[in-house]
Motif scaffolding. Structure first.
Motif, mmCIF file in Angstrom:
data_model
loop_
_atom_site.group_PDB
_atom_site.id
_atom_site.type_symbol
_atom_site.label_atom_id
_atom_site.label_comp_id
_atom_site.label_asym_id
_atom_site.label_seq_id
_atom_site.Cartn_x
_atom_site.Cartn_y
_atom_site.Cartn_z
ATOM 1 N N VAL A 221 0.957 -1.188 -0.058
ATOM 2 C CA VAL A 221 0.444 -0.059 -0.087
ATOM 3 C C VAL A 221 0.728 1.019 0.448
ATOM 4 O O VAL A 221 0.258 2.189 -0.272
ATOM 5 C CB VAL A 221 -1.104 -0.366 1.038
ATOM 6 C CG1 VAL A 221 -1.337 1.124 1.792
ATOM 7 C CG2 VAL A 221 -1.820 -1.294 1.279
ATOM 8 N N LEU A 222 1.583 1.367 0.654
ATOM 9 C CA LEU A 222 2.827 2.239 0.722
ATOM 10 C C LEU A 222 4.132 2.333 -0.775
ATOM 11 O O LEU A 222 3.339 3.150 -1.090
ATOM 12 C CB LEU A 222 4.075 2.562 1.896
ATOM 13 C CG LEU A 222 3.479 2.280 3.358
ATOM 14 C CD1 LEU A 222 4.405 1.894 4.254
ATOM 15 C CD2 LEU A 222 2.830 3.579 3.782
ATOM 16 N N GLY A 223 3.816 1.901 -1.355
ATOM 17 C CA GLY A 223 4.665 1.886 -2.783
ATOM 18 C C GLY A 223 3.386 1.990 -3.102
ATOM 19 O O GLY A 223 4.180 2.876 -4.307
ATOM 20 N N VAL A 224 1.950 2.055 -3.362
ATOM 21 C CA VAL A 224 1.366 2.510 -4.157
ATOM 22 C C VAL A 224 0.629 4.178 -4.153
ATOM 23 O O VAL A 224 0.724 4.794 -4.772
ATOM 24 C CB VAL A 224 -0.730 1.615 -4.106
ATOM 25 C CG1 VAL A 224 -0.952 2.301 -4.864
ATOM 26 C CG2 VAL A 224 0.336 0.552 -4.419
ATOM 27 N N LEU A 225 1.298 4.269 -2.937
ATOM 28 C CA LEU A 225 0.996 5.645 -2.147
ATOM 29 C C LEU A 225 2.292 6.463 -3.016
ATOM 30 O O LEU A 225 1.799 8.457 -3.356
ATOM 31 C CB LEU A 225 0.999 6.198 -0.836
ATOM 32 C CG LEU A 225 -0.463 5.147 -0.461
ATOM 33 C CD1 LEU A 225 -0.645 5.331 0.940
ATOM 34 C CD2 LEU A 225 -2.055 6.107 -0.709
ATOM 35 N N PHE A 226 3.357 6.247 -2.659
ATOM 36 C CA PHE A 226 4.469 6.811 -2.881
ATOM 37 C C PHE A 226 5.568 6.220 -4.653
ATOM 38 O O PHE A 226 6.203 7.318 -5.257
ATOM 39 C CB PHE A 226 6.171 6.353 -1.671
ATOM 40 C CG PHE A 226 5.322 7.116 -0.807
ATOM 41 C CD1 PHE A 226 4.766 8.557 -0.660
ATOM 42 C CD2 PHE A 226 4.954 6.555 0.782
ATOM 43 C CE1 PHE A 226 5.029 9.156 0.751
ATOM 44 C CE2 PHE A 226 4.296 6.934 1.126
ATOM 45 C CZ PHE A 226 4.180 8.285 1.608
ATOM 46 N N PHE A 227 4.878 5.294 -5.032
ATOM 47 C CA PHE A 227 5.442 5.030 -6.530
ATOM 48 C C PHE A 227 4.586 4.244 -7.300
ATOM 49 O O PHE A 227 3.677 3.416 -6.838
ATOM 50 C CB PHE A 227 6.440 4.102 -5.864
ATOM 51 C CG PHE A 227 7.350 4.125 -4.805
ATOM 52 C CD1 PHE A 227 8.389 4.453 -5.111
ATOM 53 C CD2 PHE A 227 7.117 3.693 -4.075
ATOM 54 C CE1 PHE A 227 9.692 5.592 -4.373
ATOM 55 C CE2 PHE A 227 8.693 4.063 -2.886
ATOM 56 C CZ PHE A 227 9.632 4.745 -3.029
ATOM 57 N N GLY A 228 4.472 5.058 -8.390
ATOM 58 C CA GLY A 228 3.162 5.031 -8.932
ATOM 59 C C GLY A 228 3.340 3.246 -9.954
ATOM 60 O O GLY A 228 2.156 2.792 -10.343
#
Length: 60
Positions: free
Chosen positions: A37-44
């Motif tokens: 989820v953090l990857g989705v928020l910070f990295f497309g």
């Protein structure tokens, strides 16, 4: 002994990718999900990688 990288039939939230990665590397499933989820928020690029893993990793 390390388990094979397969998507489990149980413990799936969406497709079982996070659960498969957690089992393979002996991590908490919730930790892997939070990192995703953090990857989705910070990295497309996290969503296309997730979809690619969904296609490539076989189901149990």
């Amino acid at each position: 002994m390390t388990q094979a990288l397969v998507r489990p039939t149980s413990d799936r939230a969406i497709a079982g990718v996070c659960s498969a990665i957690a089992r393979r590397f002996d991590l908490s499933t919730n930790l892997v999900r939070v990192l995703a989820v953090l990857g989705v928020l910070f990295f497309g690029w996290t969503i296309p990688v997730y979809v690619a893993f969904w296609i490539v990793i076989p189901s149990e």
